[in-house]
Scaffold this motif. Structure first.
Motif, PDB file in Angstrom:
ATOM      1  N   ALA A 136       0.840  -1.197   0.000  1.00  0.00           N
ATOM      2  CA  ALA A 136       0.000   0.000   0.000  1.00  0.00           C
ATOM      3  C   ALA A 136       0.872   1.242   0.000  1.00  0.00           C
ATOM      4  O   ALA A 136       0.632   2.197  -0.745  1.00  0.00           O
ATOM      5  CB  ALA A 136      -0.913  -0.009   1.226  1.00  0.00           C
ATOM      6  N   GLY A 137       1.924   1.221   0.836  1.00  0.00           N
ATOM      7  CA  GLY A 137       2.810   2.374   0.899  1.00  0.00           C
ATOM      8  C   GLY A 137       3.505   2.627  -0.411  1.00  0.00           C
ATOM      9  O   GLY A 137       3.638   3.772  -0.857  1.00  0.00           O
ATOM     10  N   TRP A 138       3.938   1.551  -1.073  1.00  0.00           N
ATOM     11  CA  TRP A 138       4.682   1.737  -2.324  1.00  0.00           C
ATOM     12  C   TRP A 138       3.772   2.185  -3.454  1.00  0.00           C
ATOM     13  O   TRP A 138       4.101   3.084  -4.232  1.00  0.00           O
ATOM     14  CB  TRP A 138       5.372   0.434  -2.712  1.00  0.00           C
ATOM     15  N   SER A 139       2.583   1.556  -3.561  1.00  0.00           N
ATOM     16  CA  SER A 139       1.764   1.776  -4.755  1.00  0.00           C
ATOM     17  C   SER A 139       1.031   3.109  -4.708  1.00  0.00           C
ATOM     18  O   SER A 139       0.596   3.590  -5.742  1.00  0.00           O
ATOM     19  CB  SER A 139       0.750   0.645  -4.899  1.00  0.00           C
ATOM     20  N   SER A 140       0.886   3.734  -3.524  1.00  0.00           N
ATOM     21  CA  SER A 140       0.160   5.001  -3.470  1.00  0.00           C
ATOM     22  C   SER A 140       0.910   6.124  -4.167  1.00  0.00           C
ATOM     23  O   SER A 140       0.327   7.129  -4.515  1.00  0.00           O
ATOM     24  CB  SER A 140      -0.077   5.407  -2.024  1.00  0.00           C
ATOM     25  N   ASN A 141       2.227   5.954  -4.329  1.00  0.00           N
ATOM     26  CA  ASN A 141       3.055   6.969  -4.962  1.00  0.00           C
ATOM     27  C   ASN A 141       2.954   8.300  -4.219  1.00  0.00           C
ATOM     28  O   ASN A 141       2.742   9.355  -4.802  1.00  0.00           O
ATOM     29  CB  ASN A 141       2.663   7.156  -6.420  1.00  0.00           C
ATOM     30  N   SER A 142       3.059   8.192  -2.896  1.00  0.00           N
ATOM     31  CA  SER A 142       3.021   9.388  -2.077  1.00  0.00           C
ATOM     32  C   SER A 142       4.116   9.257  -1.036  1.00  0.00           C
ATOM     33  O   SER A 142       4.427   8.151  -0.588  1.00  0.00           O
ATOM     34  CB  SER A 142       1.644   9.508  -1.411  1.00  0.00           C
ATOM     35  N   LYS A 143       4.747  10.364  -0.708  1.00  0.00           N
ATOM     36  CA  LYS A 143       5.905  10.275   0.192  1.00  0.00           C
ATOM     37  C   LYS A 143       5.509   9.780   1.569  1.00  0.00           C
ATOM     38  O   LYS A 143       6.187   8.960   2.169  1.00  0.00           O
ATOM     39  CB  LYS A 143       6.578  11.643   0.300  1.00  0.00           C
ATOM     40  N   TYR A 144       4.372  10.277   2.073  1.00  0.00           N
ATOM     41  CA  TYR A 144       3.940   9.847   3.401  1.00  0.00           C
ATOM     42  C   TYR A 144       3.680   8.349   3.428  1.00  0.00           C
ATOM     43  O   TYR A 144       4.077   7.644   4.348  1.00  0.00           O
ATOM     44  CB  TYR A 144       2.665  10.594   3.801  1.00  0.00           C
ATOM     45  N   SER A 145       2.992   7.864   2.378  1.00  0.00           N
ATOM     46  CA  SER A 145       2.683   6.443   2.333  1.00  0.00           C
ATOM     47  C   SER A 145       3.956   5.622   2.275  1.00  0.00           C
ATOM     48  O   SER A 145       4.095   4.610   2.962  1.00  0.00           O
ATOM     49  CB  SER A 145       1.824   6.128   1.115  1.00  0.00           C
ATOM     50  N   LEU A 146       4.918   6.067   1.429  1.00  0.00           N
ATOM     51  CA  LEU A 146       6.148   5.298   1.276  1.00  0.00           C
ATOM     52  C   LEU A 146       6.894   5.238   2.599  1.00  0.00           C
ATOM     53  O   LEU A 146       7.376   4.174   3.012  1.00  0.00           O
ATOM     54  CB  LEU A 146       7.025   5.929   0.193  1.00  0.00           C
ATOM     55  N   MET A 147       6.962   6.384   3.298  1.00  0.00           N
ATOM     56  CA  MET A 147       7.635   6.384   4.594  1.00  0.00           C
ATOM     57  C   MET A 147       6.946   5.436   5.562  1.00  0.00           C
ATOM     58  O   MET A 147       7.597   4.661   6.270  1.00  0.00           O
ATOM     59  CB  MET A 147       7.637   7.793   5.187  1.00  0.00           C
ATOM     60  N   GLY A 148       5.601   5.466   5.559  1.00  0.00           N
ATOM     61  CA  GLY A 148       4.861   4.573   6.450  1.00  0.00           C
ATOM     62  C   GLY A 148       5.139   3.119   6.129  1.00  0.00           C
ATOM     63  O   GLY A 148       5.377   2.308   7.021  1.00  0.00           O
ATOM     64  N   GLY A 149       5.136   2.774   4.815  1.00  0.00           N
ATOM     65  CA  GLY A 149       5.387   1.397   4.417  1.00  0.00           C
ATOM     66  C   GLY A 149       6.783   0.944   4.802  1.00  0.00           C
ATOM     67  O   GLY A 149       6.975  -0.161   5.322  1.00  0.00           O
TER      68      GLY A 149
END
Lengths: 174, 101, 370
Positions: free
Chosen positions: C153-166
């Protein structure tokens, strides 16, 4: 029943394996590979090896692939660029693949015609029997594997430490 | 009626072939690493099938050893990949042609 | 006719069992959400939700309808397939362990009253869907696969916050899984089995009745690791709202968000069940069958009867609710860790302590078994 299940799972495993090789995006490859691991774990269950099946998910899907996905996310890898100067590898790889699959199918065909033995059902998959064999008969390999794991831990730590020094040196030079 | 041993071996052979083709096709180190894992898994499948066929736990123990080796490989291999990426800004194996650095 | 009934019967039994177990767990989960809001409200001097139904009892259903009718959004730049796959992975992996939970003791008795001779040869009815030989490992394995939901989910959202969370969540889960696994080893060695029902039986037959007494260090480590595994306060770094908006599910809305939300609470339930089963005797209430024998009511709730199963099941649920309450209490009380503190705590304190516990248990078990 088991046969139908096996063919479904085998088809899934092969499809996921092909998609793992086919996709240029490393993350898609990784997700497909997790599919292969999980379908193989289900096949192990039908082979009455529940312990190996669970360990497969725990080690491969739960640890190794999480690390791989972590690295892919950390390095923010983009798509794999195609071979430019090594185009002959496509032919070579394809030929090798066809050869290997042909060989596997030939063995299958030849052995199958020679008459098949029925698969015996035993209690070999029991966790306790695995544990007993592991710590009596095969103690030495287990110990060696333990030492190997220790070496891997030390090696990984040394590598991550060495990686810090050049960057510190480089930044101080600048 | 269960599938015979040869069916499992055929599946194992096919997966191994796909994995070996992948190692040749892939250019980035992570992709190659994943294809090697695929080949190891193909071999594991044949070990488990043999263990079932002969009613012996030895095959399953081999699988265990292979898994441990794969875990070591992941730890060290991914460490190498990250170090390589820091130095080269890429994990393309074709860039790994210089011994220096 | 008789043949058909006999063939279908096992599937029907399993289907009913699965349906009951999943419905039960999901209802408990829905009301855990309500309880969390209520209790947090009390801790903070508020009332909490009280509009829908008496005391706000129908709030979970109102929430569900709200989630269903919200608009489903997907970011333009997201990787669609994985974006849609991730919540499914999270919830599936959260629900799968349900099949090995020991919900209660075996009900002994004959089942001859069933038509077509279906009850022939059956002498007991276990309150578990699957008696898995490797139950503990199964639960650990499935929960460790659950991290993919968050990471993808973190990777595919393409958003910095999501990536950091993932990223945070995968690092955190790998680190704390080790301590969790190592803390379970002590219990497994004392019980001599990986089957959850066998572990409960071993606790009943042991002099301590509950493994929390000989395995207190393991229990504490398991509790702390469980908080980290479920991304709860004080380890809720992957969705720290003050730093990362909502972490890995920043870009999710509607039912997809609801799936993540449910997965988190089902995971809470799972680790509570594991904790209760491994350390607190599962469904076993010490002295219950002794009590039944003393007051001469063995026919009603002596060991193996339906009454015994019901009382034990209620005891099981009570222990789980106590744990869930503890979770909520901690959430209302403790501040959040910093990320480096989290990693240091996991690797430099929790893991060595749990390994020391394993070594200690090995020595004690070896001496006792000589």
């Amino acid at each position: 029943m088991v046969t139908v299940l096996f063919y479904i799972l085998a088809g899934l495993a092969i499809a996921c394996a092909i998609s793992c090789v086919y996709h240029k995006n490393p993350l898609f490859s990784a997700v497909s590979l997790i599919g292969v691991f999980i379908s193989l774990a289900c096949i192990y269950l039908t082979l009455s090896a529940p312990f190996i099946a669970v360990t497969q998910i725990l080690v491969y899907a739960g640890a190794i692939m999480v690390l791989v996905i972590f690295v892919i996310m950390l390095l923010n890898l983009d798509e794999d660029s195609p071979h430019t100067n090594l185009a002959y590898l496509y032919g070579f790889g394809g030929g090798l693949g066809v050869l290997l699959i042909g060989q596997a199918l030939f063995v299958f065909y030849a052995v199958n015609r020679a008459g098949q033995k029925s698969v015996e059902s035993t209690a070999a998959g029991q966790t306790s029997s695995i544990g007993k064999a592991m710590y009596t008969e095969y103690l030495l390999p287990v110990e060696i594997v333990g030492i190997l794991l220790l070496m891997a831990i030390v090696g990984a730590m040394i590598m991550s430490r060495r990686l810090r020094e050049p960057s510190v040196a480089a930044s101080s030079e600048e | 009626m269960e599938p015979s041993l040869e069916t499992y071996l055929a599946l194992s052979g096919i997966l191994f072939a796909i994995g070996s083709v992948g190692v040749i096709y892939k250019r980035n180190a992570i992709g190659m690493f994943m294809c090697i894992e695929l080949m190891l898994n193909a071999v594991n499948l044949s070990f488990v099938a043999f263990a079932r066929h002969y009613g012996d736990v030895t095959g399953q123990l081999f699988v265990f050893v292979v898994m441990a080796v794969a875990a070591c490989e992941a730890a060290v291999g991914l460490g190498i990949i990250i170090t390589f990426f820091r130095n080269r800004e890429s994990i393309d194996v074709d860039d790994a042609s210089i011994m220096r650095n | 006719m008789e043949q058909i009934v006999k063939t279908i019967f096992p599937f029907v039994v399993i289907g009913v069992a699965v349906f009951l177990a999943f419905q039960g767990v999901l209802m408990i989960v829905a009301y855990t959400v309500l309880a969390e809001r209520k209790i947090l409200g009390w801790i903070q001097g508020r009332i909490g939700p009280n509009r829908v139904g008496p005391w706000g009892l129908f709030q979970p259903f109102a929430d569900l309808f709200k989630f269903i009718f919200k608009e489903e959004l997907a970011p333009d730049e997201s990787t669609k397939v994985i974006f849609y796959l991730a919540p499914l992975v999270a919830l599936t992996c959260a629900l799968m362990p349900i099949i090995v939970y020991p919900f209660g003791p075996e009900i002994k008795g004959s089942f001859d009253f069933l038509p077509y001779g279906l009850g022939e040869g059956i002498t007991s009815l276990p309150l578990t869907i699957a008696q898995m030989d490797v139950g503990v490992l199964y639960v650990l394995a499935i929960t460790s696969v659950g991290v993919y939901g968050i990471a993808l989910a973190g990777w595919s959202s393409n958003s910095k916050y999501s990536l950091m969370g993932g990223l945070r969540s995968s690092a955190q889960l790998i680190s704390y899984e080790l301590a969790m696994g190592a803390s379970v080893i002590g219990v497994v060695m004392l019980a001599g089995s990986l089957n959850l029902s066998e572990i409960i039986n071993a606790q009943i037959n042991s002099p301590f009745k509950w493994f929390i007494i000989p395995q207190f260090i393991g229990f504490i480590v398991f509790m702390i690791a469980a908080f980290a595994e479920t991304n709860r306060v004080p380890f809720d770094l992957p969705e720290a709202e003050t730093e990362l908006v909502a972490g890995f599910h920043t870009e999710y809305s509607g039912l997809k968000f609801a799936l993540f939300f449910m997965a988190e609470y089902v995971n809470m339930f799972t680790v509570s069940v594991m904790c209760v089963t491994l350390f607190l005797g599962g469904w076993y209430i010490p002295g219950l069958d002794l009590l039944a024998r003393t007051i001469g009511m063995e026919w009603l709730f002596g060991a193996g009867t339906i009454g015994y199963a019901v009382v034990s099941h209620v005891g099981f649920l009570t222990k789980i609710f106590a744990f869930l309450f503890f979770y909520i209490w901690v959430r209302g009380t403790l501040p959040r860790f910093r990320f480096d503190q989290l990693m240091n705590f996991g690797w430099k304190f929790l893991l060595p302590v749990s390994l020391a516990n394993v070594i200690l248990t090995v020595i004690v078990v070896f001496i006792l078994n000589r």
